[in-house]
Design a protein around this motif. Sequence first.
Motif, PDB file in Angstrom:
ATOM      1  N   ASP A  27      -6.984  -2.235  14.690  1.00  0.00           N
ATOM      2  CA  ASP A  27      -5.845  -1.604  14.818  1.00  0.00           C
ATOM      3  C   ASP A  27      -5.245  -1.042  13.466  1.00  0.00           C
ATOM      4  O   ASP A  27      -4.221  -0.104  13.426  1.00  0.00           O
ATOM      5  CB  ASP A  27      -4.652  -2.337  15.429  1.00  0.00           C
ATOM      6  CG  ASP A  27      -5.098  -2.658  16.823  1.00  0.00           C
ATOM      7  OD1 ASP A  27      -5.711  -1.973  17.476  1.00  0.00           O
ATOM      8  OD2 ASP A  27      -4.510  -3.980  17.185  1.00  0.00           O
ATOM      9  N   PHE A  28      -5.821  -1.474  12.475  1.00  0.00           N
ATOM     10  CA  PHE A  28      -5.287  -1.405  11.027  1.00  0.00           C
ATOM     11  C   PHE A  28      -6.388  -1.503   9.871  1.00  0.00           C
ATOM     12  O   PHE A  28      -7.313  -2.384  10.183  1.00  0.00           O
ATOM     13  CB  PHE A  28      -4.269  -2.181  10.621  1.00  0.00           C
ATOM     14  CG  PHE A  28      -3.462  -1.881   9.433  1.00  0.00           C
ATOM     15  CD1 PHE A  28      -2.201  -1.211   9.693  1.00  0.00           C
ATOM     16  CD2 PHE A  28      -3.722  -2.341   8.130  1.00  0.00           C
ATOM     17  CE1 PHE A  28      -1.332  -0.455   8.576  1.00  0.00           C
ATOM     18  CE2 PHE A  28      -3.079  -2.083   7.054  1.00  0.00           C
ATOM     19  CZ  PHE A  28      -1.763  -1.069   7.210  1.00  0.00           C
ATOM     20  N   ALA A  29      -6.383  -0.492   9.052  1.00  0.00           N
ATOM     21  CA  ALA A  29      -7.695  -0.535   8.075  1.00  0.00           C
ATOM     22  C   ALA A  29      -7.535  -1.634   7.037  1.00  0.00           C
ATOM     23  O   ALA A  29      -7.470  -1.279   5.758  1.00  0.00           O
ATOM     24  CB  ALA A  29      -7.751   0.829   7.648  1.00  0.00           C
ATOM     25  N   TYR A  30      -7.421  -2.665   7.375  1.00  0.00           N
ATOM     26  CA  TYR A  30      -7.390  -3.864   6.594  1.00  0.00           C
ATOM     27  C   TYR A  30      -8.623  -3.894   5.290  1.00  0.00           C
ATOM     28  O   TYR A  30      -8.448  -4.368   4.295  1.00  0.00           O
ATOM     29  CB  TYR A  30      -7.199  -5.177   7.091  1.00  0.00           C
ATOM     30  CG  TYR A  30      -6.059  -5.398   7.917  1.00  0.00           C
ATOM     31  CD1 TYR A  30      -4.709  -5.897   7.253  1.00  0.00           C
ATOM     32  CD2 TYR A  30      -5.727  -5.509   9.013  1.00  0.00           C
ATOM     33  CE1 TYR A  30      -3.639  -5.944   7.415  1.00  0.00           C
ATOM     34  CE2 TYR A  30      -4.513  -5.695   9.837  1.00  0.00           C
ATOM     35  CZ  TYR A  30      -3.582  -6.019   8.852  1.00  0.00           C
ATOM     36  OH  TYR A  30      -2.350  -6.161   9.484  1.00  0.00           O
ATOM     37  N   GLU A  31      -9.900  -3.393   5.840  1.00  0.00           N
ATOM     38  CA  GLU A  31     -10.970  -3.256   4.921  1.00  0.00           C
ATOM     39  C   GLU A  31     -10.729  -2.336   3.622  1.00  0.00           C
ATOM     40  O   GLU A  31     -11.007  -2.730   2.508  1.00  0.00           O
ATOM     41  CB  GLU A  31     -12.277  -2.750   5.437  1.00  0.00           C
ATOM     42  CG  GLU A  31     -12.028  -1.228   6.016  1.00  0.00           C
ATOM     43  CD  GLU A  31     -11.445  -1.103   7.348  1.00  0.00           C
ATOM     44  OE1 GLU A  31     -11.539   0.265   7.604  1.00  0.00           O
ATOM     45  OE2 GLU A  31     -10.868  -1.926   7.958  1.00  0.00           O
ATOM     46  N   GLN A  32      -9.502  -1.588   3.927  1.00  0.00           N
ATOM     47  CA  GLN A  32      -9.274  -0.656   2.739  1.00  0.00           C
ATOM     48  C   GLN A  32      -8.303  -1.550   1.713  1.00  0.00           C
ATOM     49  O   GLN A  32      -8.048  -1.126   0.728  1.00  0.00           O
ATOM     50  CB  GLN A  32      -8.453   0.580   3.350  1.00  0.00           C
ATOM     51  CG  GLN A  32      -9.350   1.571   3.941  1.00  0.00           C
ATOM     52  CD  GLN A  32      -8.749   2.823   4.431  1.00  0.00           C
ATOM     53  OE1 GLN A  32      -8.760   3.274   5.591  1.00  0.00           O
ATOM     54  NE2 GLN A  32      -7.961   3.503   3.386  1.00  0.00           N
TER      55      GLN A  32
END
Length: 229
Positions: A185-190
């Motif tokens: 749901d969210f680009a936490y890898e970024q």
Amino acid sequence: MRVLVLSPHPDDDVIGCGGTLRQLVLGGAQVDVVYVTSGENGGLGRPPEEIATTRETEARQAAEVMGYASVRFLRRPEGGLEPDTTLVPALIGLVRELRPALALLPHARDGHVDHVATHRAGVRAVAAAAGPWYSGVGGDPHAVPVVLGYEVWTPIEAPALVRDVTDAHETQVRALELHASQVADFAYEQFIAGLNSYRGALLGRGRMAEAFDVLQLPGGLDLGALVGG
């Protein structure tokens, strides 16, 4: 060496200091991670109880990749966390039981209510665990020599320590990907790529790094010898 990490939610440990933790594990440290909440409100349209179970499972899977010695879940309410009269004693008990040489927790101004509460409770617990107070908690007093604050939501304004984690970056990303309910749901890898690249620019082109506040460090102790970097 034993290391205690206080993580407000499952995945904050990996995002904020996962590179450092992986390096410490590879260096022979025993890393114990305490998840203060289970992140039960971190799902879109799914019941909190289901999300909590999922996120605890994901955290255990990520812990295997990271090489943690143990993970524990305090299951405090997400989004309404307070450094209250039960949380602080619980953390004191863990400090006295685990007796770490190094503790890591969110820095004081990290921009999430649960991160700020974890910081406040953790700082109070570390201080109290060293003295004769809270005898009802049990365990012998233990003074944690080094306490570091890590960043997730809000970069530290003037970090006292920046560590090169380039060689651990791939494992850090792999561990985060196992928090599948969150990265869907969210680009936490970024978060990891952005923070680590930003901090790594101080060390050289193409480097990845993590930054920390130094909250506690006895005079004469060589921080570099303890955590490297």
